[in-house]
Scaffold this active site. Structure first.
Site, PDB file in Angstrom:
ATOM      1  N   ASP A  26      -0.140   5.081   0.948  1.00 33.84           N
ATOM      2  CA  ASP A  26      -0.405   6.070   1.996  1.00 33.84           C
ATOM      3  C   ASP A  26      -0.246   5.476   3.396  1.00 33.84           C
ATOM      4  O   ASP A  26      -0.916   4.510   3.755  1.00 33.84           O
ATOM      5  CB  ASP A  26      -1.824   6.622   1.861  1.00 33.84           C
ATOM      6  CG  ASP A  26      -2.016   7.520   0.648  1.00 33.84           C
ATOM      7  OD1 ASP A  26      -1.012   7.922   0.029  1.00 33.84           O
ATOM      8  OD2 ASP A  26      -3.181   7.830   0.332  1.00 33.84           O
ATOM      9  N   ASP A  28       0.874  -1.149   0.000  1.00 31.49           N
ATOM     10  CA  ASP A  28       0.000   0.000   0.000  1.00 31.49           C
ATOM     11  C   ASP A  28       0.928   1.220   0.000  1.00 31.49           C
ATOM     12  O   ASP A  28       2.110   1.103   0.325  1.00 31.49           O
ATOM     13  CB  ASP A  28      -0.875  -0.032   1.264  1.00 31.49           C
ATOM     14  CG  ASP A  28      -1.688   1.224   1.439  1.00 31.49           C
ATOM     15  OD1 ASP A  28      -2.458   1.569   0.514  1.00 31.49           O
ATOM     16  OD2 ASP A  28      -1.551   1.875   2.491  1.00 31.49           O
TER      17      ASP A  28
END
Length: 171
Positions: free
Chosen positions: A14, A12
Protein backbone atom coordinates in the site's frame (compact mmCIF):
# COMPACT_ATOMS: atom_id res chain seq x y z
CA UNK A 1 33.14 -6.12 -11.42
CA UNK A 2 29.59 -7.38 -10.94
CA UNK A 3 27.35 -5.42 -8.59
CA UNK A 4 26.44 -7.07 -5.31
CA UNK A 5 22.71 -7.71 -5.39
CA UNK A 6 20.32 -8.56 -2.56
CA UNK A 7 19.14 -12.16 -2.35
CA UNK A 8 15.71 -10.99 -1.20
CA UNK A 9 14.04 -7.78 -2.36
CA UNK A 10 11.05 -6.96 -0.17
CA UNK A 11 8.36 -4.41 -0.87
CA UNK A 12 5.52 -3.03 1.18
CA UNK A 13 2.36 -2.86 -0.95
CA UNK A 14 0.00 0.00 0.00
CA UNK A 15 1.36 3.36 -1.21
CA UNK A 16 4.75 1.78 -1.91
CA UNK A 17 3.84 -0.29 -4.99
CA UNK A 18 0.17 0.49 -5.51
CA UNK A 19 -2.66 2.85 -4.70
CA UNK A 20 -5.20 3.14 -3.23
CA UNK A 21 -4.37 1.41 0.01
CA UNK A 22 -6.50 -1.68 0.58
CA UNK A 23 -8.40 -0.09 3.47
CA UNK A 24 -9.39 2.83 1.22
CA UNK A 25 -10.74 0.78 -1.66
CA UNK A 26 -14.28 -0.57 -1.91
CA UNK A 27 -12.98 -4.13 -1.86
CA UNK A 28 -14.39 -7.31 -3.30
CA UNK A 29 -15.63 -8.39 -5.62
CA UNK A 30 -12.71 -7.24 -7.73
CA UNK A 31 -12.77 -7.31 -11.50
CA UNK A 32 -9.76 -7.68 -13.73
CA UNK A 33 -9.28 -6.86 -17.36
CA UNK A 34 -6.09 -6.72 -19.41
CA UNK A 35 -3.77 -6.96 -16.40
CA UNK A 36 -5.62 -4.25 -14.48
CA UNK A 37 -7.61 -4.68 -11.27
CA UNK A 38 -10.67 -2.70 -10.20
CA UNK A 39 -12.44 -2.73 -6.85
CA UNK A 40 -16.20 -3.22 -6.52
CA UNK A 41 -16.83 0.47 -7.17
CA UNK A 42 -14.75 0.48 -10.37
CA UNK A 43 -11.68 2.22 -8.93
CA UNK A 44 -8.44 0.84 -10.39
CA UNK A 45 -5.75 -0.47 -8.06
CA UNK A 46 -2.75 1.05 -9.87
CA UNK A 47 0.96 0.52 -9.62
CA UNK A 48 2.47 3.87 -8.66
CA UNK A 49 5.68 5.66 -9.53
CA UNK A 50 8.15 3.34 -11.24
CA UNK A 51 6.87 0.17 -9.55
CA UNK A 52 5.88 -1.54 -12.78
CA UNK A 53 9.27 -0.99 -14.42
CA UNK A 54 11.14 -2.13 -11.30
CA UNK A 55 9.07 -5.30 -10.93
CA UNK A 56 9.42 -6.00 -14.65
CA UNK A 57 13.21 -5.63 -14.31
CA UNK A 58 13.21 -8.13 -11.46
CA UNK A 59 11.09 -10.56 -13.48
CA UNK A 60 12.99 -10.35 -16.75
CA UNK A 61 16.64 -9.40 -16.25
CA UNK A 62 19.04 -12.31 -15.91
CA UNK A 63 21.07 -10.60 -13.19
CA UNK A 64 18.14 -11.13 -10.78
CA UNK A 65 17.58 -14.85 -11.45
CA UNK A 66 19.22 -15.87 -8.15
CA UNK A 67 17.19 -13.40 -6.10
CA UNK A 68 13.68 -13.59 -4.68
CA UNK A 69 10.97 -11.01 -4.13
CA UNK A 70 8.94 -10.58 -0.97
CA UNK A 71 5.76 -8.68 -0.30
CA UNK A 72 5.35 -7.58 3.32
CA UNK A 73 2.13 -5.80 4.19
CA UNK A 74 0.32 -5.02 7.42
CA UNK A 75 -3.04 -4.68 5.67
CA UNK A 76 -6.23 -5.78 7.38
CA UNK A 77 -7.37 -7.11 3.98
CA UNK A 78 -4.89 -9.82 2.92
CA UNK A 79 -7.42 -11.57 0.64
CA UNK A 80 -7.83 -8.37 -1.34
CA UNK A 81 -4.07 -7.81 -1.58
CA UNK A 82 -3.49 -11.38 -2.74
CA UNK A 83 -6.13 -11.01 -5.44
CA UNK A 84 -4.40 -7.86 -6.68
CA UNK A 85 -1.03 -9.68 -6.71
CA UNK A 86 -2.55 -12.45 -8.85
CA UNK A 87 -4.00 -10.09 -11.46
CA UNK A 88 -1.91 -6.90 -11.76
CA UNK A 89 0.50 -7.23 -14.68
CA UNK A 90 4.05 -5.88 -14.50
CA UNK A 91 5.05 -6.98 -17.98
CA UNK A 92 3.74 -8.96 -20.93
CA UNK A 93 1.75 -11.71 -19.24
CA UNK A 94 3.75 -11.41 -15.98
CA UNK A 95 1.72 -10.76 -12.84
CA UNK A 96 3.04 -9.49 -9.52
CA UNK A 97 2.46 -12.95 -8.05
CA UNK A 98 4.95 -14.43 -10.53
CA UNK A 99 7.97 -12.17 -9.99
CA UNK A 100 10.91 -14.26 -8.72
CA UNK A 101 8.93 -16.86 -6.72
CA UNK A 102 7.55 -14.25 -4.32
CA UNK A 103 7.27 -14.70 -0.60
CA UNK A 104 4.11 -13.18 0.83
CA UNK A 105 3.73 -12.05 4.42
CA UNK A 106 0.47 -10.14 4.23
CA UNK A 107 -1.40 -9.72 7.51
CA UNK A 108 -1.66 -7.22 10.38
CA UNK A 109 1.29 -7.09 12.74
CA UNK A 110 4.87 -5.93 12.89
CA UNK A 111 7.10 -5.96 9.85
CA UNK A 112 9.79 -7.63 11.96
CA UNK A 113 7.53 -10.68 12.19
CA UNK A 114 7.15 -10.67 8.40
CA UNK A 115 10.93 -10.61 8.00
CA UNK A 116 11.57 -13.29 10.58
CA UNK A 117 9.16 -15.59 8.74
CA UNK A 118 10.81 -14.86 5.38
CA UNK A 119 14.22 -15.57 6.89
CA UNK A 120 12.98 -18.85 8.37
CA UNK A 121 11.35 -19.91 5.08
CA UNK A 122 14.40 -19.16 2.92
CA UNK A 123 17.48 -19.22 5.14
CA UNK A 124 18.44 -15.87 3.58
CA UNK A 125 20.37 -13.77 6.08
CA UNK A 126 18.89 -10.39 7.00
CA UNK A 127 22.06 -8.70 5.73
CA UNK A 128 21.25 -10.09 2.28
CA UNK A 129 17.83 -8.43 2.19
CA UNK A 130 16.63 -5.01 1.09
CA UNK A 131 13.29 -3.47 2.05
CA UNK A 132 11.31 -0.61 0.49
CA UNK A 133 8.45 0.99 2.45
CA UNK A 134 6.57 4.29 2.40
CA UNK A 135 6.20 4.29 6.20
CA UNK A 136 9.38 5.26 8.00
CA UNK A 137 8.28 3.51 11.21
CA UNK A 138 8.48 0.17 9.40
CA UNK A 139 12.02 0.94 8.22
CA UNK A 140 12.97 1.93 11.78
CA UNK A 141 11.58 -1.39 13.10
CA UNK A 142 13.23 -3.60 10.48
CA UNK A 143 16.68 -1.96 10.15
CA UNK A 144 18.02 -3.33 13.48
CA UNK A 145 17.67 -6.85 12.04
CA UNK A 146 20.43 -5.94 9.57
CA UNK A 147 18.16 -5.41 6.55
CA UNK A 148 19.01 -2.51 4.23
CA UNK A 149 15.90 -0.32 4.48
CA UNK A 150 14.82 2.38 2.06
CA UNK A 151 12.15 4.89 2.99
CA UNK A 152 9.96 5.65 -0.04
CA UNK A 153 7.56 8.42 1.07
CA UNK A 154 6.31 8.88 -2.50
CA UNK A 155 6.23 5.20 -3.45
CA UNK A 156 8.73 3.31 -5.56
CA UNK A 157 10.75 5.46 -7.91
CA UNK A 158 13.79 4.70 -10.00
CA UNK A 159 15.75 7.12 -7.80
CA UNK A 160 14.82 5.24 -4.60
CA UNK A 161 15.50 1.90 -6.31
CA UNK A 162 19.01 3.01 -7.32
CA UNK A 163 19.62 4.62 -3.92
CA UNK A 164 18.66 1.37 -2.20
CA UNK A 165 20.81 -0.84 -4.41
CA UNK A 166 23.78 1.49 -3.90
CA UNK A 167 23.31 1.44 -0.11
CA UNK A 168 23.02 -2.35 -0.19
CA UNK A 169 26.23 -2.70 -2.22
CA UNK A 170 28.16 -0.50 0.30
CA UNK A 171 27.11 -2.41 3.41
Amino acid sequence: MTAVLPKLVVFDLDDTLWSPEMWLCAGAPFSHRSGRVYDSSGVEIKLIGDSKAILEELATQAKWKSSRVGYASRTEYPEWANECLRHIEVGAGIHMNEVLRPLKEIYPGKKTTHFQKMHKATGIAFKDMIFFDNENRNCVDVAPLGVTCVYTPNGMTTAKWKEGLAAFAKR
